[in-house]
Design an enzyme around this catalytic site. Sequence first.
Site, PDB file in Angstrom:
ATOM      1  N   SER A 224      44.129  57.018  44.911  1.00 52.92           N
ATOM      2  CA  SER A 224      42.935  56.403  45.476  1.00 52.92           C
ATOM      3  C   SER A 224      42.253  57.402  46.400  1.00 52.92           C
ATOM      4  O   SER A 224      42.891  58.032  47.241  1.00 52.92           O
ATOM      5  CB  SER A 224      43.285  55.109  46.216  1.00 52.92           C
ATOM      6  N   GLY A 226      39.285  56.761  48.325  1.00 53.24           N
ATOM      7  CA  GLY A 226      38.305  56.168  49.232  1.00 53.24           C
ATOM      8  C   GLY A 226      36.963  56.011  48.551  1.00 53.24           C
ATOM      9  O   GLY A 226      36.858  55.516  47.421  1.00 53.24           O
ATOM     10  N   ALA A 227      35.910  56.473  49.228  1.00 55.31           N
ATOM     11  CA  ALA A 227      34.555  56.336  48.684  1.00 55.31           C
ATOM     12  C   ALA A 227      34.354  57.125  47.400  1.00 55.31           C
ATOM     13  O   ALA A 227      33.409  56.868  46.653  1.00 55.31           O
ATOM     14  CB  ALA A 227      33.538  56.789  49.728  1.00 55.31           C
ATOM     15  N   GLY A 229      36.366  57.027  44.844  1.00 60.00           N
ATOM     16  CA  GLY A 229      36.907  56.310  43.708  1.00 60.00           C
ATOM     17  C   GLY A 229      38.394  56.520  43.517  1.00 60.00           C
ATOM     18  O   GLY A 229      39.172  56.438  44.468  1.00 60.00           O
ATOM     19  N   GLY A 255      43.383  49.481  49.251  1.00 61.77           N
ATOM     20  CA  GLY A 255      44.297  50.165  48.344  1.00 61.77           C
ATOM     21  C   GLY A 255      45.305  49.227  47.715  1.00 61.77           C
ATOM     22  O   GLY A 255      45.712  49.405  46.554  1.00 61.77           O
ATOM     23  N   ASP A 256      45.710  48.211  48.461  1.00 63.48           N
ATOM     24  CA  ASP A 256      46.641  47.213  47.925  1.00 63.48           C
ATOM     25  C   ASP A 256      45.963  46.369  46.854  1.00 63.48           C
ATOM     26  O   ASP A 256      46.560  46.047  45.821  1.00 63.48           O
ATOM     27  CB  ASP A 256      47.169  46.331  49.053  1.00 63.48           C
TER      28      ASP A 256
END
Length: 328
Positions: A224, A226-227, A229, A255-256
């Site tokens: 992951s 963040g912004a 993708g 993220g979960d």
Amino acid sequence: MILTLTLNPSLDRTIEIGALDRGAVIRAAAAHLDPGGKGVNVSRALLANAVASRAVVPYGGDEGRQLVRLLAAEGLDMVTVPVAGTTRSNVTLAEPDGTTTKINEPGGALSAAELDTIADAVLAAAHSGDQGADWVVASGSLPPEVPADVYARLCRRFAGAGIHVAVDTSGPALSCALGAAPALVKPNLEELAAATGVPLRTLGDVVEAAGKLRAAGARTVLASLGADGAVLVEDGGVWYGRAPVTEPRSSVGAGDAMLAGFLAGGGHGHHALAQALAWGAAAVRLPGSRMPGPADIEPSAVAVGPPDPDRLLTFPLLPTPPDPAPLP
């Protein structure tokens, strides 16, 4: 069914503020109290989307009892394991632009005997009822006095019982877990850089770092970003996707939610990555650590395809210093 195990669950209080000004008296715009912990959030996201899940939750003290009450009020299917330590409380300060500042307590220690009891509870839950568990998600930080190889030992034990294991953790616990060949690991950008020692400036760097995790034992890597993708690297190929969020509320638990969406989508392939991104983006648009339901999720906002290795990351990361023993 998807089982989740959270060794260090929490009560998560999110306070929405205009701006963080150290030393000042700050008036909160809103506050939310949610049950927390990475595995707990995965189960909550699955519950919100009517996907079968069961959470194994160690709890202790007044905070632990409140955590169990909140989960019961949500209707979560769970197995609770009482422990001697006290469940931790975390505080998140959320600003209007989506910036979050987290203050996490360490949590209560778990003894070797308690860890064995928790593992037994996972295996019992995996084989109870009409529907066995396909996956166990072992995730989150480790409580004090818990050895770094605990996820590796749990992974071997659960995989030996025929259950796929997804690991979402960081630092030495992640590095140790790789040697147990988990079916899936889900590092974020910082965790990926720390585990590999690879500077992450481009999508190509992310793919290279994910390949190092696979070479160390992980079969699939969902990174992951963040912004920026997420990147998926697995036997079937390499995929990149994005789901832009124009009005972020809170990144806590996003993220979960992404991991929950990936597993609910089948746990492999670009279709699962697209679902993961849609669920993660929906969580970012919600306050606190609330998990998204079908009405919150916008699949049409997701774009998935092969990664451009030269594409620059919005926030490149140079791991300084790396973990004590980064991967070769």
